[in-house]
Enzyme design. Structure first.
Site, PDB file in Angstrom:
ATOM      1  N   GLU A 175      -5.748 -24.194  45.612  1.00  0.00           N
ATOM      2  CA  GLU A 175      -6.725 -25.529  44.434  1.00  0.00           C
ATOM      3  C   GLU A 175      -6.901 -27.292  45.211  1.00  0.00           C
ATOM      4  O   GLU A 175      -6.389 -26.852  46.475  1.00  0.00           O
ATOM      5  CB  GLU A 175      -5.910 -25.826  43.369  1.00  0.00           C
ATOM      6  CG  GLU A 175      -4.113 -26.610  43.246  1.00  0.00           C
ATOM      7  CD  GLU A 175      -4.360 -27.575  44.222  1.00  0.00           C
ATOM      8  OE1 GLU A 175      -5.255 -28.472  44.198  1.00  0.00           O
ATOM      9  OE2 GLU A 175      -4.037 -27.849  45.069  1.00  0.00           O
ATOM     10  N   GLU A 318      -3.943 -27.455  48.746  1.00  0.00           N
ATOM     11  CA  GLU A 318      -4.818 -25.704  48.522  1.00  0.00           C
ATOM     12  C   GLU A 318      -3.508 -24.612  48.768  1.00  0.00           C
ATOM     13  O   GLU A 318      -4.527 -23.897  49.549  1.00  0.00           O
ATOM     14  CB  GLU A 318      -4.743 -26.196  50.338  1.00  0.00           C
ATOM     15  CG  GLU A 318      -6.337 -27.890  50.195  1.00  0.00           C
ATOM     16  CD  GLU A 318      -6.622 -28.361  51.518  1.00  0.00           C
ATOM     17  OE1 GLU A 318      -6.015 -27.771  52.867  1.00  0.00           O
ATOM     18  OE2 GLU A 318      -6.530 -29.049  51.479  1.00  0.00           O
TER      19      GLU A 318
END
Length: 352
Positions: A175, A318
């Site tokens: 994300e 991430e």
């Protein structure tokens, strides 16, 4: 008659026969039973997922879902919203942590724009599926509408369907979104019935009085949302982010398709919790990569009954923690598949 939503359909069954056979095999390998700890559990779990005695990971894939959050207007982040799109450019250029890990650990990487505040429709290398230009400020009003929440879930589902066609056998969700630790903290607080002040962490590096302010904003936001909370999807509507919804939808669809998921850190775990609350059957398909340094992650892991594989003090997001842990899964499978049995090595077992 009530019509069932797609996300409520049951997850695929796990093959208990393969699981039992894998454990039997583990106990024949040249080691004391249990000596490889979680590596044994990983290998046998993957055998159950893949319905075979000798599982392999051949086509793992990470999808980074990105979106912005209106609550940053309240000063809850140390970085401006423009960083979200700047990081999208970094992902596709290969300079981000997850980009490096995808190369080193040999997994595919995709990036999806779920709704950034800064326009980026012309950015190449990104899959553009924006719900809106970021969520509303959830300290003042719901983050999104019911329709937008369902759209966010569908983004994740669509990505998994795409990966299924290419034979994906392990799914990682990453994300990106300035303000998303705030959204993850609030969503988790509602779903866990916990004081959000106990879950709030530094996120992008908020400290001191700024962290106290962040906590105050989130406590007030959850108090507002509690008045409108009746079912799990309401947590996403009231306090979530488009990327959190997309990850939850992806986890649910992966479980329905029989694809195991390797959950990343705090924000990904908040999406995992939402997915499990929406559909409890998907929990069986989740592996948890690492314990995040974000203080709220311990509560999330406890709420999910999860034990992480690694604890490295990471809190980047991430998908980076999962990107590191994938090598551990590969090693667990190599040990399971390549170690000799006592009989093959002509080594005396414990009963000999």
């Amino acid at each position: 008659m009530t019509t069932q939503s797609w996300w409520q359909a049951a997850a695929a069954d796990i093959d208990e026969t393969s699981l039992a056979q894998a454990w039997e095999h583990q106990n024949q390998l040249t080691k004391p039973p249990g000596a490889l700890g979680q590596l044994e559990q990983l290998a046998t779990r993957m055998a159950a997922y893949q319905r075979q005695l000798n599982p392999e990971i051949r086509n793992p894939h990470c999808v980074v879902f990105a979106a912005d959050h209106g609550v940053v207007a309240q000063g809850v982040s140390a970085f401006p919203q423009a960083v979200t799109v700047e990081m999208l450019k970094n992902f596709v250029a290969g300079g981000a942590a997850i980009s490096v890990l995808s190369r080193v650990n040999q997994f595919e990487l995709s990036v999806v724009n779920c709704g950034t505040a800064t326009p980026c429709d012309q950015l190449e290398g990104v899959i553009h599926s924006p719900v809106a230009a970021g969520t509303a400020d959830f300290s003042q009003q719901p983050a999104m509408s019911q329709q937008q929440a369902e759209q966010a879930l569908a983004i994740g589902s669509d990505q998994v369907d795409r990966l299924k066609q290419s034979g994906c056998d392990l799914f990682i969700a990453g994300e990106m979104g300035i303000g998303n630790t705030s959204a993850a903290s609030c969503v988790s607080a509602l779903l866990l019935s916990q004081n959000v002040a106990e879950l709030v962490g530094p996120g992008t590096g908020v400290q001191g009085q700024a962290l106290d302010h962040k906590s105050e904003v989130l406590v007030a936001s959850v108090a507002r949302a509690q008045q409108q909370y009746a079912e799990p999807l309401d947590a996403l509507v009231q306090l979530g982010g488009f990327e959190i919804g997309a990850i939850a939808g992806a986890y649910i669809r992966a479980a329905q398709c029989g694809i195991p998921v390797l959950v990343d850190g705090f924000i990904a775990s908040s999406a995992a919790l939402l997915a499990v609350k929406l559909n409890p059957s998907v929990r069986e398909w989740m592996l948890f990569s690492h314990g995040s340094a974000e203080p709220g992650h311990k509560s999330l892991l406890a709420g999910l009954g999860a034990t992480p594989l690694l604890d490295l003090g990471m809190r980047l997001g991430e998908g980076s923690g999962a990107g590191v842990a994938i090598s551990l899964i590969r090693q667990a499978l190599a040990l399971h598949n390549q170690m000799a049995t006592f009989a093959q090595a002509n080594v005396s077992g414990a009963d000999n």
